[in-house]
Design a protein around this motif. Structure first.
Motif, short mmCIF file in Angstrom:
data_model
loop_
_atom_site.label_atom_id
_atom_site.label_comp_id
_atom_site.label_asym_id
_atom_site.label_seq_id
_atom_site.Cartn_x
_atom_site.Cartn_y
_atom_site.Cartn_z
N ALA A 1 54.44 121.60 42.54
CA ALA A 1 55.09 120.69 43.48
C ALA A 1 56.56 120.62 43.11
CB ALA A 1 54.45 119.31 43.42
N ALA A 2 57.44 120.64 44.11
CA ALA A 2 58.87 120.66 43.82
C ALA A 2 59.63 119.74 44.78
CB ALA A 2 59.43 122.08 43.94
N ALA A 3 60.72 119.20 44.26
CA ALA A 3 61.68 118.44 45.06
C ALA A 3 63.05 119.06 44.80
CB ALA A 3 61.68 116.97 44.68
N SER A 4 63.73 119.48 45.86
CA SER A 4 65.05 120.09 45.74
C SER A 4 66.09 119.16 46.34
CB SER A 4 65.10 121.44 46.45
OG SER A 4 64.27 122.37 45.81
N TYR A 5 67.21 119.07 45.64
CA TYR A 5 68.29 118.16 46.04
C TYR A 5 69.59 118.93 46.21
CZ TYR A 5 64.85 114.89 44.22
OH TYR A 5 63.69 114.21 44.00
N THR B 1 56.84 120.46 33.48
CA THR B 1 58.00 120.16 34.32
C THR B 1 59.14 121.13 34.02
OG1 THR B 1 57.41 117.82 34.31
CG2 THR B 1 59.65 118.37 35.00
N LEU B 2 59.75 121.65 35.08
CA LEU B 2 60.97 122.46 34.97
C LEU B 2 62.06 121.82 35.82
CD1 LEU B 2 59.70 126.15 35.23
CD2 LEU B 2 60.56 124.98 33.21
N ILE B 3 63.29 121.86 35.30
CA ILE B 3 64.45 121.38 36.04
C ILE B 3 65.39 122.57 36.18
CG2 ILE B 3 66.38 119.75 36.09
CD1 ILE B 3 64.55 118.15 33.98
N ARG B 4 65.65 122.93 37.43
CA ARG B 4 66.48 124.11 37.73
C ARG B 4 67.74 123.64 38.42
NH1 ARG B 4 64.10 129.45 39.35
NH2 ARG B 4 65.83 130.70 40.06
N GLN B 5 68.89 123.90 37.80
CA GLN B 5 70.18 123.54 38.38
C GLN B 5 70.92 124.83 38.69
OE1 GLN B 5 71.05 120.99 34.90
NE2 GLN B 5 71.63 119.47 36.44
N SER B 6 71.27 125.02 39.96
CA SER B 6 71.92 126.25 40.40
C SER B 6 73.23 125.94 41.10
CB SER B 6 71.01 127.03 41.35
OG SER B 6 69.84 127.45 40.69
N THR C 1 66.49 121.47 41.48
CA THR C 1 65.07 121.44 41.83
C THR C 1 64.27 120.99 40.61
OG1 THR C 1 65.35 123.24 43.41
CG2 THR C 1 63.11 122.79 42.65
N VAL C 2 63.44 119.99 40.81
CA VAL C 2 62.53 119.52 39.77
C VAL C 2 61.13 119.91 40.22
CG1 VAL C 2 61.64 117.53 38.50
CG2 VAL C 2 64.06 117.60 39.20
N SER C 3 60.43 120.68 39.37
CA SER C 3 59.08 121.12 39.73
C SER C 3 58.08 120.68 38.68
CB SER C 3 59.03 122.63 39.92
OG SER C 3 59.38 123.29 38.72
N LEU C 4 56.85 120.47 39.12
CA LEU C 4 55.77 120.02 38.26
C LEU C 4 54.55 120.89 38.52
CD1 LEU C 4 54.66 117.88 36.23
CD2 LEU C 4 53.95 116.57 38.24
N ASP C 5 54.07 121.57 37.47
CA ASP C 5 52.90 122.43 37.59
C ASP C 5 51.63 121.62 37.39
OD1 ASP C 5 53.91 125.18 37.97
OD2 ASP C 5 54.90 124.82 36.04
N ASP C 6 50.66 121.87 38.25
CA ASP C 6 49.32 121.31 38.10
C ASP C 6 48.42 122.47 37.69
OD1 ASP C 6 46.67 120.46 38.41
OD2 ASP C 6 47.17 119.18 40.12
N ARG C 7 48.13 122.55 36.40
CA ARG C 7 47.38 123.69 35.86
C ARG C 7 45.99 123.78 36.47
NH1 ARG C 7 49.57 125.75 30.97
NH2 ARG C 7 51.49 124.68 30.42
N SER C 8 45.31 122.67 36.68
CA SER C 8 43.93 122.72 37.18
C SER C 8 43.87 123.17 38.64
CB SER C 8 43.23 121.38 37.01
OG SER C 8 43.87 120.39 37.77
N ALA C 9 44.88 122.88 39.41
CA ALA C 9 44.91 123.26 40.82
C ALA C 9 45.68 124.56 41.07
CB ALA C 9 45.52 122.14 41.66
N SER C 10 46.36 125.09 40.03
CA SER C 10 47.22 126.28 40.17
C SER C 10 48.25 126.07 41.28
CB SER C 10 46.39 127.54 40.42
OG SER C 10 45.62 127.84 39.29
N THR C 11 48.92 124.91 41.24
CA THR C 11 49.98 124.61 42.21
C THR C 11 51.23 124.16 41.48
OG1 THR C 11 49.28 122.31 42.46
CG2 THR C 11 48.37 123.91 44.03
#
Length: 186
Positions: A101-105, A70-75, A89-99
């Protein structure tokens, strides 16, 4: 026209790395975790009336709760003293799927949700790499392929967003915006 030169320079950097380098690289999630810290730079975008690149200052802090995914990016975008814009933006990496997912507010707008496929297209070391994020979404209220090429070179990162109509040829990619950042602290 400056953005066209930038995209051309990025392509030359990408060509300088062999396929084997990218294949032996750490996962995109591991490389992204290396971005934790404080960054300063600019958001650049193309003015469609003049076809010129305009930039506004941005200060970004990237943190992680320590779960390795998980990464939290505040800009904070400085669009003038009366109009600062915060995007988290809060993002979550899925290592097995190489994706990722992010939600930006952003205040006054509904959250933006996205999922990108992420690949390592170049790797020379933990602070010298290129990631490519791709998704199908919308641009200018029309279905679009979206590609963000994020290149790290030491304490500098540039992310260039390009769009094209869904399924169009490779020469249809068009510059949308870019974010240039320089590390200013941990």
């Amino acid at each position: 026209m400056a953005y066209r030169s930038l995209i051309g320079a990025m392509a030359l950097v990408l060509l300088g790395c062999s396929q084997a380098d990218a294949q032996s690289a750490p996962s995109p999630a591991d490389l992204r975790l290396g971005l934790v810290g404080r960054w300063s730079g600019a958001l650049g975008y193309r003015d469609y009336q003049t076809d010129r690149l305009f930039e506004i200052p941005v200060e970004t802090t990237i943190s992680t709760p320590g779960d390795g995914a998980t990464l939290i990016r505040q800009s904070l975008f400085d669009d003038g003293p009366a109009n600062p814009v915060w995007i988290t933006t809060v993002s979550l990496d899925d290592r097995s799927a190489s994706t990722t997912a992010a939600a930006s507010y952003r205040a006054g707008r509904p959250p933006e949700l996205s999922t990108d496929a992420v690949t390592v297209s170049a790797y020379q070391g933990p602070t010298s790499w290129t990631l490519v994020y791709t998704q199908t979404g919308e641009d200018d209220d029309a279905p679009a392929d979206i590609r963000v090429t994020e290149t790290r070179d030491g304490d500098s990162v540039i992310a260039v967003k390009e769009v094209r109509p869904v399924g169009a040829s490779d020469d249809a990619w068009r510059f949308r915006n870019q974010t240039r950042l320089t590390r200013v602290g941990d």
